[in-house]
Design an enzyme around this catalytic site. Structure first.
Site, PDB file in Angstrom:
ATOM      1  N   PRO A 137      -2.270  -5.550  -7.472  1.00 52.31           N
ATOM      2  CA  PRO A 137      -3.063  -5.033  -6.341  1.00 52.31           C
ATOM      3  C   PRO A 137      -4.370  -4.345  -6.746  1.00 52.31           C
ATOM      4  O   PRO A 137      -4.541  -3.137  -6.575  1.00 52.31           O
ATOM      5  CB  PRO A 137      -2.093  -4.064  -5.681  1.00 52.31           C
ATOM      6  CG  PRO A 137      -1.272  -3.541  -6.813  1.00 52.31           C
ATOM      7  CD  PRO A 137      -1.105  -4.722  -7.757  1.00 52.31           C
ATOM      8  N   CYS A 138      -5.317  -5.114  -7.223  1.00 53.70           N
ATOM      9  CA  CYS A 138      -6.606  -4.566  -7.631  1.00 53.70           C
ATOM     10  C   CYS A 138      -7.349  -3.920  -6.457  1.00 53.70           C
ATOM     11  O   CYS A 138      -8.224  -3.082  -6.671  1.00 53.70           O
ATOM     12  CB  CYS A 138      -7.461  -5.632  -8.302  1.00 53.70           C
ATOM     13  SG  CYS A 138      -7.674  -7.135  -7.343  1.00 53.70           S
ATOM     14  N   HIS A 139      -6.961  -4.266  -5.237  1.00 55.24           N
ATOM     15  CA  HIS A 139      -7.573  -3.653  -4.061  1.00 55.24           C
ATOM     16  C   HIS A 139      -7.193  -2.175  -3.921  1.00 55.24           C
ATOM     17  O   HIS A 139      -7.792  -1.468  -3.117  1.00 55.24           O
ATOM     18  CB  HIS A 139      -7.185  -4.424  -2.788  1.00 55.24           C
ATOM     19  CG  HIS A 139      -5.716  -4.501  -2.570  1.00 55.24           C
ATOM     20  ND1 HIS A 139      -4.911  -5.386  -3.239  1.00 55.24           N
ATOM     21  CD2 HIS A 139      -4.917  -3.796  -1.746  1.00 55.24           C
ATOM     22  CE1 HIS A 139      -3.647  -5.223  -2.848  1.00 55.24           C
ATOM     23  NE2 HIS A 139      -3.634  -4.254  -1.935  1.00 55.24           N
TER      24      HIS A 139
END
Length: 146
Positions: A137-139
């Protein structure tokens, strides 16, 4: 290798799998064709075989669809491919994957979590090349200024 394209609340998505292992995901596209093109070009993955919307792969696609619709989910049990990544990149991606739903980290905090304090810029570079968004989950990673 199996490749699938499917619709979500975020637009069309595509996923490349080798057996049960996720190689890459592309999401948020206006058409199936755009999702497939992004999967091929942005990920650098050489896709083998056709891409289909006929899928039978466990419940990964359903889980991704529910996640895109805003449902809380984790993907801890999903096997991902981090081959071809340096030790630093793997540690950063693994630390990012451990960020729980509803939480965020700064690039600096993620660098610390990965065992590389002071490497915020390098962490940002790793995040920009994430081939497996949503599952990694780079967001959830933000600049220190928010």
């Amino acid at each position: 290798m199996a490749n699938y394209v499917f619709e979500t609340a975020l637009g069309f998505s595509a996923v490349a799998l080798r057996g049960e292992t996720v190689l890459a995901i592309s999401f948020g596209h206006s058409t199936e064709r755009a999702a497939v093109r992004a999967l091929k070009s942005r990920t650098g993955i050489q896709l083998a075989g056709e891409i289909t919307s006929e899928y039978t792969h466990n419940d990964l696609i359903g889980r991704l669809q529910r996640f895109a619709a805003g449902e809380s989910s984790d993907f801890d049990d999903i096997s991902i491919d981090l081959s071809g990544r340096t030790l630093f990149q793997r540690k950063v991606l693994q630390a990012c994957r451990a960020i729980p739903w509803g939480s965020i980290r700064t690039y600096g905090e993620l660098a610390q979590d990965a065992g590389y304090p002071g490497a915020a810029r390098a962490v940002g570079s790793v995040m920009s090349k994430n081939r497996i968004p949503l599952i990694i989950p780079c967001h959830r990673v933000l600049a220190a200024c928010g």
